[in-house]
Design a protein around this motif. Structure first.
Motif, PDB file in Angstrom:
ATOM      1  N   GLU A 171      61.143  66.122  24.817  1.00  0.00           N
ATOM      2  CA  GLU A 171      62.085  66.022  23.749  1.00  0.00           C
ATOM      3  C   GLU A 171      61.049  65.405  22.473  1.00  0.00           C
ATOM      4  O   GLU A 171      61.553  65.778  21.251  1.00  0.00           O
ATOM      5  CB  GLU A 171      62.986  64.716  24.260  1.00  0.00           C
ATOM      6  N   HIS A 173      58.008  66.150  22.073  1.00  0.00           N
ATOM      7  CA  HIS A 173      57.225  67.338  21.563  1.00  0.00           C
ATOM      8  C   HIS A 173      58.269  68.271  20.791  1.00  0.00           C
ATOM      9  O   HIS A 173      57.701  68.615  19.553  1.00  0.00           O
ATOM     10  CB  HIS A 173      56.939  68.198  22.854  1.00  0.00           C
ATOM     11  N   ARG A 174      59.318  68.447  20.997  1.00  0.00           N
ATOM     12  CA  ARG A 174      60.548  69.333  20.357  1.00  0.00           C
ATOM     13  C   ARG A 174      60.742  68.594  19.028  1.00  0.00           C
ATOM     14  O   ARG A 174      60.739  69.132  17.914  1.00  0.00           O
ATOM     15  CB  ARG A 174      61.823  69.346  21.069  1.00  0.00           C
ATOM     16  N   GLU A 175      60.675  67.347  18.895  1.00  0.00           N
ATOM     17  CA  GLU A 175      60.901  66.616  17.500  1.00  0.00           C
ATOM     18  C   GLU A 175      59.684  66.932  16.515  1.00  0.00           C
ATOM     19  O   GLU A 175      60.110  67.023  15.520  1.00  0.00           O
ATOM     20  CB  GLU A 175      61.276  65.275  17.724  1.00  0.00           C
TER      21      GLU A 175
END
Length: 468
Positions: A171, A173-175
């Protein structure tokens, strides 16, 4: 009672709750007075749960102790069997063991290992405080059964914790990726604005040739700087893909591990259909892991971070080994799989694992795209002292147009689509890049309907890797 204990252990995936439930249940089932669970980590045992609770003034050393000072626990874990001390007053304790025994006022003690199929992960310690007690065979068998349940519960709790942590990191990394995309979008908008201004200036510059030449020179410099930025962005992308592939492997290993645990019926018996579905989960997980490994290898190559290890390699033996590992696939299609080697093929100094990876891909592709006939692997010495591996098939062949692009990333020939074969288009790209790193080459010749020949050439000595 055992069913109640198993249910209690399976009711939570929180490691602390699992351990406390386990020791409470063990002491209650055996009608004893005290117990504790210690888990093993890097030759150190640390307290997971205890009953009754440790007093507030108990030293922290009782919660985390080097295994070397606790001979009975070490023997229990090494031999993977219960160790019984009938009378602590006369026991041959180490000073550390004596300190713990006196502090907890132990009279009789039983140490039971907590083990998985491959390793010992901790120990259950149960005992009495007010009386001496003889632990019979029934007690020992019951404790071992409980320790098995505890091991399963601890493994599940740890897997769940790792999966939860991995999800949290994904999560993040996604942000971070979203922030990068937003930032890049702003930069591109600014660049487009700047380009519009440049175009207007060029239109004006066309009116005067000398001014246009000056501005053209400026534009060329801008392109050079943009290319430099693009190279940096490409390297950053490759590093990001490599990191993401590593992060994806962790939860995927957890999924494969849980599927294996379910197949072994560690969480309870399964029906035939359930075993089939769990097997499909495991197979799909391993296939996805293989695809992730291809992406990871290609990303490492693009990022310039592939490590090669030179060793003495027998090319003929290696070709036969790979062929034998794929023979079942050929047999399923009634194909002849032949290895033909010259008698004088010399040994070479190269990365055996990378050569094997290329051969597995080439021979696997040949089998995949061949419906009748044979696949032949020819091993021969080259004039420069190196070795050539030629993989020939009697398959559908490749058109001249497709032959020019099959080594490009994510590309497949039209024949593969007509043939019904599936893939990511990474295999040949990765194989050619690896061949280049080994100091060799990978080439192909083919005609539609007449089969194909892929030739891997490897020098006698692998070139020295640059320091990244």
């Amino acid at each position: 009672m055992l069913l109640e204990v198993s249910g209690g252990l399976a009711s939570s995936l929180d490691l602390g709750v699992v351990l406390q439930t386990a020791i409470d249940s063990t002491v209650a089932v055996l009608g004893l007075e005290t117990g504790a669970i210690y888990l093993l980590e890097d030759d150190v045992i640390y307290l997971g749960a205890t009953v009754p609770p440790l007093p507030a003034d108990m030293p922290d050393a009782f919660r985390r102790m080097p295994l070397a000072g606790h001979a009975h626990i070490a023997r229990c874990l090494e031999e993977r069997r219960p160790v019984f001390v009938s009378d602590t007053a006369t026991a041959d304790f180490t000073p550390e063991e004596r300190e713990v025994s006196d502090a907890r006022e132990l009279k009789s003690v039983l140490y039971i290992p907590i083990t998985t199929e491959t390793e010992a992960i901790g120990t259950v310690i149960i005992g009495t405080q007010s009386r001496l007690h003889e632990f019979g065979e029934h007690d020992t068998d019951l404790c071992q059964t409980l320790s098995y349940q505890i091991a399963l519960a601890v493994t599940n709790a740890r897997l769940f914790g790792e999966l939860r942590e991995t999800n949290r990191e994904l999560e993040l990394h996604r942000e971070h990726l979203a922030e990068l995309v937003e930032q890049r979008t702003r930069e591109l908008a600014a660049a487009n604005h700047a380009l519009d201004i440049t175009n207007e200036e060029l239109q004006c510059a066309n009116e005067e040739l000398l001014s246009a030449n000056d501005e053209l020179s400026d534009a060329l410099n801008e392109v050079a700087r943009a290319n430099t930025e693009l190279e940096r962005a490409t390297r950053a992308k490759s590093l990001f893909l490599a990191n993401m592939s590593h992060e994806l492997r962790t939860p995927l290993h957890a999924v494969i591990g849980i599927a294996k645990l379910l197949q072994q019926e560690g969480a309870g018996p399964l029906g035939e259909e359930q075993r089939t579905q769990v097997g499909m989960i495991g197979d799909a997980g391993r296939e996805l892991l293989s695809l992730i490994d291809d992406v990871l290898d290609l990303s490492k190559i693009e990022a310039g971070r592939v490590d090669l290890f030179a060793e003495d390699v027998d090319p003929t033996a290696l070709a036969r080994e790979v062929a034998e590992s794929l023979r079942l696939l050929a047999d399923e299609k009634s194909l002849d799989l032949i290895v033909d080697a010259d008698g004088g093929v010399p040994n070479i100094s190269s990365d055996r694992g990378r050569i094997r990876q290329i051969l597995v891909n080439l021979i696997g592709n040949a089998i995949k795209f061949t419906s009748t006939g044979c696949v032949e692997v020819a091993v021969s010495a080259s004039n420069d002292g190196g070795v050539a591996f030629a993989v020939r098939d009697t398959g559908c062949g490749i058109s001249g147009e497709d032959l020019e692009r099959i080594f490009e990333t994510y590309e497949q020939g039209s024949g593969s689509r007509d043939f019904g074969a599936q893939g990511t288009g990474l295999g040949l790209t990765l194989s050619r890049e690896l061949a280049t790193l080994l100091g060799g080459s990978l080439s192909a010749t083919s005609k539609p309907g007449a089969g194909s020949c892929f030739t891997l050439r490897v020098p006698r000595e692998m070139p020295v890797q640059p320091a990244w």
